[in-house]
Every structure is written in structure tokens, then in C-alpha cells.
Design an enzyme around this catalytic site. Structure first.
Site, PDB file in Angstrom:
ATOM      1  N   ASP A 105       9.285   2.717   1.489  1.00 30.42           N
ATOM      2  CA  ASP A 105       8.139   3.481   1.987  1.00 30.42           C
ATOM      3  C   ASP A 105       8.023   3.250   3.493  1.00 30.42           C
ATOM      4  O   ASP A 105       7.483   2.233   3.944  1.00 30.42           O
ATOM      5  CB  ASP A 105       6.875   3.024   1.249  1.00 30.42           C
ATOM      6  CG  ASP A 105       5.632   3.771   1.705  1.00 30.42           C
ATOM      7  OD1 ASP A 105       5.689   4.443   2.750  1.00 30.42           O
ATOM      8  OD2 ASP A 105       4.594   3.673   1.028  1.00 30.42           O
ATOM      9  N   THR A 128       3.097  23.774  -4.274  1.00 32.54           N
ATOM     10  CA  THR A 128       2.955  25.076  -3.604  1.00 32.54           C
ATOM     11  C   THR A 128       3.472  25.055  -2.172  1.00 32.54           C
ATOM     12  O   THR A 128       4.380  25.792  -1.807  1.00 32.54           O
ATOM     13  CB  THR A 128       1.480  25.530  -3.603  1.00 32.54           C
ATOM     14  OG1 THR A 128       1.011  25.515  -4.930  1.00 32.54           O
ATOM     15  CG2 THR A 128       1.327  26.924  -2.995  1.00 32.54           C
ATOM     16  N   LYS A 159       2.971  10.282   8.464  1.00 34.03           N
ATOM     17  CA  LYS A 159       2.262   9.808   9.661  1.00 34.03           C
ATOM     18  C   LYS A 159       2.863  10.315  10.974  1.00 34.03           C
ATOM     19  O   LYS A 159       2.676  11.460  11.310  1.00 34.03           O
ATOM     20  CB  LYS A 159       2.183   8.283   9.639  1.00 34.03           C
ATOM     21  CG  LYS A 159       1.210   7.777   8.548  1.00 34.03           C
ATOM     22  CD  LYS A 159       0.773   6.376   8.831  1.00 34.03           C
ATOM     23  CE  LYS A 159      -0.067   5.796   7.711  1.00 34.03           C
ATOM     24  NZ  LYS A 159      -1.487   5.964   7.882  1.00 34.03           N
ATOM     25  N   PHE A 204       0.858  -1.198   0.000  1.00 35.71           N
ATOM     26  CA  PHE A 204       0.000   0.000   0.000  1.00 35.71           C
ATOM     27  C   PHE A 204       0.887   1.239   0.000  1.00 35.71           C
ATOM     28  O   PHE A 204       1.781   1.372   0.833  1.00 35.71           O
ATOM     29  CB  PHE A 204      -0.900   0.019   1.243  1.00 35.71           C
ATOM     30  CG  PHE A 204      -1.852   1.194   1.251  1.00 35.71           C
ATOM     31  CD1 PHE A 204      -3.087   1.100   0.630  1.00 35.71           C
ATOM     32  CD2 PHE A 204      -1.501   2.393   1.856  1.00 35.71           C
ATOM     33  CE1 PHE A 204      -3.965   2.178   0.610  1.00 35.71           C
ATOM     34  CE2 PHE A 204      -2.374   3.483   1.846  1.00 35.71           C
ATOM     35  CZ  PHE A 204      -3.598   3.370   1.231  1.00 35.71           C
TER      36      PHE A 204
HETATM   37  C1  PLP Z   1       2.961   2.510   3.765  1.00 37.94           C
HETATM   38  C2  PLP Z   1       2.073   3.662   3.402  1.00 37.94           C
HETATM   39  N1  PLP Z   1       2.428   4.469   2.380  1.00 37.94           N
HETATM   40  C3  PLP Z   1       1.673   5.536   2.032  1.00 37.94           C
HETATM   41  C4  PLP Z   1       0.502   5.823   2.687  1.00 37.94           C
HETATM   42  C5  PLP Z   1      -0.309   7.002   2.274  1.00 37.94           C
HETATM   43  O1  PLP Z   1      -0.165   8.015   3.202  1.00 37.94           O
HETATM   44  P1  PLP Z   1      -1.270   9.183   3.315  1.00 37.94           P
HETATM   45  O2  PLP Z   1      -2.525   8.549   3.804  1.00 37.94           O
HETATM   46  O3  PLP Z   1      -0.654  10.158   4.257  1.00 37.94           O
HETATM   47  O4  PLP Z   1      -1.422   9.757   1.947  1.00 37.94           O
HETATM   48  C6  PLP Z   1       0.101   5.023   3.774  1.00 37.94           C
HETATM   49  C7  PLP Z   1      -1.139   5.309   4.514  1.00 37.94           C
HETATM   50  O5  PLP Z   1      -1.651   4.532   5.265  1.00 37.94           O
HETATM   51  C8  PLP Z   1       0.907   3.909   4.141  1.00 37.94           C
HETATM   52  O6  PLP Z   1       0.569   3.100   5.147  1.00 37.94           O
END
Ligand code: PLP
Length: 410
Positions: free
Chosen positions: A265, A320, A296, A163
Site C-alpha cells: 500500500d 462506474t 494521494k 491503515f
Molecule cells: C496507507 C494508506 N492507505 C489507504 C488510505 C486511504 O486512502 P483514501 O483516504 O484516499 O481512501 C490512506 C489514507 O490516508 C493511507 O494512508
């Protein structure tokens, strides 16, 4: 539906809301709702609270002159950075920069930060391909028509059940993706480990080797270039799926061998919860990843990288706000708290205690509690029987735990 959500529901889709929060009454690890219930918050606003509710130090900081000024004068950071911006970055995000990375690009949320990493990877690969020369007239014209060579068919490879917010790279649940057009990007298998780990060493090693082989084959197979791979240290949204350092080291070797960039990520795993500030530190890679993405718990999102992946021209990776000084002040304070109070080490101690308890439950009730796994406090178990799972979740809520209760049907 929760009664107090009626007013909100009329003007905003509030079907995902679990409770209406009493912000003033929420303290430390405890969240209070408008009906006066106080719950131990083990869900932490989708893993985005690092040092609890109404931290007195943060409240003090929010009353400071610099915070107040920043809150009423939000700058477009890429064009009008304030005098203290360099110092703020050095004292916050760069203080905990992953080893080997010395640049930070700040952003608004995790999805945007991943997109920034994708853009940087695409630009880097095309710059190398054209031998660091200027764009051709054909490239500049064709990109405005979304056509090659200006819009090349380069790709980001992601992993099954991963994700990332950005939809073409997200593979966790259909509900996030259905009805939305996507790029045709490759998806590689993510290891499906067996537990307990110590009883399945051989099987898990061969499972990880299988996934590594498949990843390299995919990279070689595509007629257009895979610019980068993106991987989570622990797949959170996709079901708390883990892999060992052998797998991640293997990925790094594959990316190096094939001139593909590696994006880690750490949106959900960063800021100490796995026992190290960054979860990828557990892998002890020989060369750092090309990009590490965060959001987060750090409140402000962004991407760590190196000068080599800064595009040759300005305004190409840009937006921006590019983050927000207030969130960087908040991150600076929180990073200091995490480091000063050894909160990452504490996550290991607390996590081991929790895992020990869950393992005992798993021995006593194997059908209810299985596959206990985790690093630091990033811990999970499975409950195969969905009826029992729903009962456990409801009972936890009734006993004062704030957990998310979304039972995805698709
Ligand atoms: C591993 C990971 N990457 C990206 C995201 C996306 O982050 P955001 O919800 O701040 O756009 C999440 C959100 O849960 C995530 O768990």
C-alpha cells in the site's frame, strides 16, 4: 470552532476542519487561509499535494481543450474509454510502473484501490483453487446468500497499527473502527524498532525476525486461506513506523512460500517523497510485489499488477468511473515534473538536512524530541509528554506552519 466554518458546519460535519482555505491565494508550498494567514504547508492536504498550489503548468493544462472536454464529459471508463485513454495511461501511471508490473487499474481513492486489490487477490486464489475451471452452479447460487462455497472464507492479513481505509484491514486507531462490523481477518505484529538505528542493530534484527515468524505462523494457522497480505512501506497514519528491507524481503519470501499474494500500500509513500519514486524500491526485492496501490499525491488512485491477476471474466473487478481522465492528465503532468526535476532525489537531500537538524534538537532536548526517523521527507519524531507535544504543535502553527493538530484520545 473557526468562525468562518459556521455556515458549513450547519450543513456538513466540519469538526475536522483546520482552516478555511483561500485557494486563489495559496502558492507553491504556501497555503493561505481566509483570514490572510500564509503558512508553510508541511502537511500537504494529508500528504496529497505533489507539486504545490497553483502550479502554473497545471493551470495551463486545465485551460486546454482536452481538459475542458474531459471535465464536461466524464466517461464511465470501463465501458466507454475515450480515444486517448490508452495513451494517457502509458504516459502517466505506466511511465512509473513499479518494476515487474505492467497493468494498471485506475480508481477513485486509496480505500477503493485497496478494495480492488483485495478483490483481485480473492478472485485469483479461487480461480487457482478450482483449477481454472468455470464456476459451479453451487458457487453461483451460494454467493447470492453470502454463503460458501461461492462466498469463501478467505482472508487478508494486515499488520498492527496499519491503515488502509478498508476497515477490516485497518488497525491504527479504534476511532476509525468502533461500531462497524468487520471480517475476522488476521493481524500480525509490525516491528517496533528502537532508535537510533545504528545503536540498536541487533535488537531491531531480532524484533523483525520475531514479527516475520509470527506472520508465517498466522498464515499457516488459519483453517481458511489467507489470500493476501497488505503492508505499508512506512506506516503513516499508525504513527510513522518503519521497518528495514530485511523485514520486507522476509515478508516477500513468506508470501511466496505459502502461495499468498503481497499487496504493498503506497497510498501515502508513493510519488517520490521517500527518495525513490516508490518506497518499496528501497527493499530491492527479488520478485516484485503482486499489487502496488497508489493514490494521494498522484491525484488519481489505482493498483499496479500483472496479467496473471486480471480476473478471467470481465465486470468482476469493475466500477462506474474507474478513475477520471482529468486526474490522469494531472498525474501525467506531475509525474513528468517529478522525473524531470529529480524531485525524489531532492527529497533525499532535503530529508537528510531536516533529520540532521532534528537529531541535533534530540541531543539538546531528549524528552521533547525523540526517535527521529524517516526516509526522504517522510520524517517523524516522538514527543512522549503530550502536554509539551501540544505546546510544540500550537507554537508551530503560530509561527506559520500548516500542520495537522488532531490529538486522538482513542
Ligand atoms: C496507507 C494508506 N492507505 C489507504 C488510505 C486511504 O486512502 P483514501 O483516504 O484516499 O481512501 C490512506 C489514507 O490516508 C493511507 O494512508
Amino acid at each position: 470552532m473557526i468562525k468562518s466554518l459556521g455556515r458549513l458546519g450547519k450543513i456538513q460535519d466540519s469538526r475536522s476542519a483546520m482552516l478555511v482555505q483561500d485557494i486563489e491565494g495559496s502558492v507553491g508550498n504556501y497555503i493561505k487561509d481566509v483570514d490572510g494567514n500564509v503558512l508553510l504547508d508541511v502537511y500537504c492536504q494529508i500528504a496529497s499535494i505533489a507539486i504545490g498550489y497553483n502550479n502554473p503548468g497545471l493551470l495551463n493544462l486545465a485551460r486546454s481543450e482536452k481538459w475542458v472536454r474531459a471535465s464536461v464529459n466524464r466517461p464511465a471508463l470501463g465501458v466507454f474509454p475515450p480515444t486517448d485513454w490508452a495513451e494517457t495511461l502509458e504516459n502517466s501511471f505506466l511511465r512509473v510502473a513499479p518494476k515487474g508490473l505492467n497493468q494498471v487499474f485506475t480508481a477513485g481513492c486509496g480505500s477503493t484501490a485497496n478494495e480492488i486489490a483485495f478483490k483481485a487477490a480473492f478472485m485469483y486464489q479461487q480461480t487457482v483453487r478450482r483449477g481454472n475451471k468455470d464456476f459451479t452452479a453451487e458457487e453461483l447460487e451460494s454467493c447470492l446468500l453470502n454463503e460458501a462455497p461461492g462466498s469463501p472464507d478467505t482472508k487478508i492479513l494486515s499488520f498492527r497499527t496499519g491503515f488502509h481505509g478498508t476497515l477490516s484491514a485497518t488497525r491504527s486507531k479504534s476511532i476509525h473502527k468502533v461500531d462497524i462490523p468487520s471480517f475476522s481477518w488476521p493481524v500480525a505484529p509490525f516491528p517496533d524498532l528502537r532508535y537510533p538505528l545504528h545503536e540498536n542493530v541487533e535488537y531491531n534484527h531480532s524484533e523483525e525476525s520475531r514479527c516475520l515468524d509470527a506472520t508465517e505462523k498466522l498464515i499457516k494457522k488459519w483453517d481458511s486461506q489467507v489470500a493476501a497480505i497488505i503492508v505499508e512501506p512506512i506506516q503513516g497514519e499508525g504513527g510513522d513506523n518503519h521497518a528495514t528491507p530485511y523485514f520486507f524481503k522476509g515478508l516477500r519470501e513468506i508470501t511466496k512460500r505459502n502461495n499468498v499474494l503481497m499487496i504493498v500500500d503506497e497510498v501515502q509513500t508513493g510519488a517520490g517523497c521517500t527518495g525513490k519514486f516508490w518506497a518499496h524500491e528501497h527493499w530491492e526485492l527479488d520478485t516484485p510485489p503482486d499489487f502496488v496501490v497508489f493514490s494521494k499525491r498522484l491525484q488519481s488512485a489505482g493498483v499496479y499488477h500483472n496479467l496473471s491477476t486480471r480476473p478471467p471474466q470481465p465486470f468482476r473487478n469493475f466500477n462506474t468511473w474507474m478513475g477520471d481522465p482529468i486526474r490522469a492528465y494531472q498525474a501525467e503532468f506531475m509525474i513528468n515534473e517529478i522525473l524531470t526535476h529529480n524531485l525524489a532525489e531532492n527529497a533525499t537531500v532535503v530529508g537528510e538536512y531536516l533529520k540532521e537538524g532534528l537529531n541535533k534538537l534530540s541531543t539538546l532536548y531528549p524528552t521533547q524530541v525523540s526517535k527521529v526517523r524517516g526516509q526522504g521527507t517522510f520524517i517523524a519524531f516522538d514527543c512522549e509528554n503530550t502536554e509539551i507535544r501540544d505546546k510544540i504543535a500550537l507554537s508551530m502553527r503560530q509561527h506559520g506552519y500548516d500542520i495537522l493538530m488532531i490529538f486522538h484520545k482513542i
